[in-house]
Enzyme design. Structure first.
Site, PDB file in Angstrom:
ATOM      1  N   HIS A  94     103.479  54.833 -57.987  1.00 25.58           N
ATOM      2  CA  HIS A  94     102.155  54.199 -57.994  1.00 25.58           C
ATOM      3  C   HIS A  94     101.161  55.121 -57.277  1.00 25.58           C
ATOM      4  O   HIS A  94     101.508  55.757 -56.283  1.00 25.58           O
ATOM      5  CB  HIS A  94     102.211  52.831 -57.309  1.00 25.58           C
ATOM      6  CG  HIS A  94     100.967  52.037 -57.548  1.00 25.58           C
ATOM      7  ND1 HIS A  94      99.811  52.269 -56.842  1.00 25.58           N
ATOM      8  CD2 HIS A  94     100.679  51.067 -58.452  1.00 25.58           C
ATOM      9  CE1 HIS A  94      98.867  51.449 -57.287  1.00 25.58           C
ATOM     10  NE2 HIS A  94      99.369  50.711 -58.270  1.00 25.58           N
ATOM     11  N   GLU A 164      98.346  54.377 -65.656  1.00 22.26           N
ATOM     12  CA  GLU A 164      97.331  53.788 -64.786  1.00 22.26           C
ATOM     13  C   GLU A 164      96.351  54.872 -64.348  1.00 22.26           C
ATOM     14  O   GLU A 164      96.609  55.586 -63.365  1.00 22.26           O
ATOM     15  CB  GLU A 164      97.992  53.205 -63.535  1.00 22.26           C
ATOM     16  CG  GLU A 164      98.930  52.058 -63.808  1.00 22.26           C
ATOM     17  CD  GLU A 164      98.958  51.117 -62.608  1.00 22.26           C
ATOM     18  OE1 GLU A 164      98.557  49.959 -62.796  1.00 22.26           O
ATOM     19  OE2 GLU A 164      99.320  51.534 -61.514  1.00 22.26           O
TER      20      GLU A 164
END
Ligand code: PGA
Length: 250
Positions: A94, A164
């Site tokens: 992430h 993302e």
């Protein structure tokens, strides 16, 4: 096809009680949802609270994992601990973890640890900015190649990729991504996987979109843009907003 919807709670909520309320409201709210598989990723301490949930639609995931397997690593959580808490998935790479030092190499070690422990990695990739020359594409290619180093054809079948773009994530997002931008990236990621493995594998790997997903843009990414699912941050902390995202995909 079933969509994979990942709820990334990040460092929220602040108590076990609130986490239970959130989890229970989400479970209630999704009773009539048929075409989605939901993966809730609470903070580590709450994994044990939800391990025995009976929902057939909700799976449990962690938000990270250690590069180590056991031993003297203060504050770390191993893949086998997550497995024993009934975690079936774990987010790795992430951007919030990458910004505090996680590299493609550490993401790679984490992926291999997870797969060895029968946990499916949800591997986040995404560029910080977009440039007109298209250098962001080679940045993404490097992320994928380095993160998947040594992952075999059999092992990769359990993996999920979440695209993302960092510029579209969270409160500091500069703007929303468009479905066209996602479509381009999905094709590109599939090409990279196809070059690394083969086209059959590239076809079968789910590619999710994440970054300011809400009920108004969910359909655009997941239906019109062909995302195999969504990774939701802020709007997964509000049961009504989360339910609205799921309803938008019906
Ligand atoms: P956001 O977070 O939905 O709040 O932008 C997404 C993420 O960071 O995974």
């Amino acid at each position: 096809m079933n969509k994979i919807i990942v709820a990334n709670w990040k460092m929220n909520p602040q108590s076990k009680k609130e986490a239970e309320v959130l989890f229970n409201s989400i479970s209630k709210g999704i009773k009539n949802i048929k075409n989605s598989q939901i993966i809730i990723c609470p903070p580590f301490p709450f994994l044990s609270v939800f391990g025995n949930n009976k929902s057939k639609k909700i799976f449990l995931g962690a938000q990270n994992v250690s590069i180590e397997n056991e031993g003297s690593h203060t504050g770390e959580v191993s893949a086998s601990m997550i497995f024993s808490m009934k975690g079936k998935y774990a987010i790795v790479g992430h951007s919030e973890c990458r910004s505090s030092g996680e590299t493609n190499k550490t993401v790679n070690t984490k992926i291999l640890n997870l797969i060895r422990n029968k946990i499916s990695p949800i591997v986040c990739v995404g560029e910080k900015d977009r440039d007109h020359d298209g250098n962001y594409l080679s940045f993404i290619e490097d992320q994928i190649r380095e993160c998947l180093n040594g992952v075999s054809k059999t092992q990769i079948k359990n993996l999920i990729i979440a695209y993302e773009p960092v510029w579209a994530i969270g409160k500091n997002a500069t703007r929303e991504a468009t479905k066209e931008e996602f479509i381009e990236m999905k094709i590109f990621i599939k090409k990279v996987i196809s070059d690394l493995y083969d086209s059959k594998i590239a076809h079968s790997i789910p590619i999710l979109y994440g970054g300011s997903v809400n009920s108004l843009n969910a359909k655009s990414f997941a239906i019109e843009g062909g995302a195999d699912g969504l990774l939701v941050g802020r709007d997964s902390l509000n049961p009504k907003k989360f339910e609205a995202i799921l309803n938008a995909l019906k």
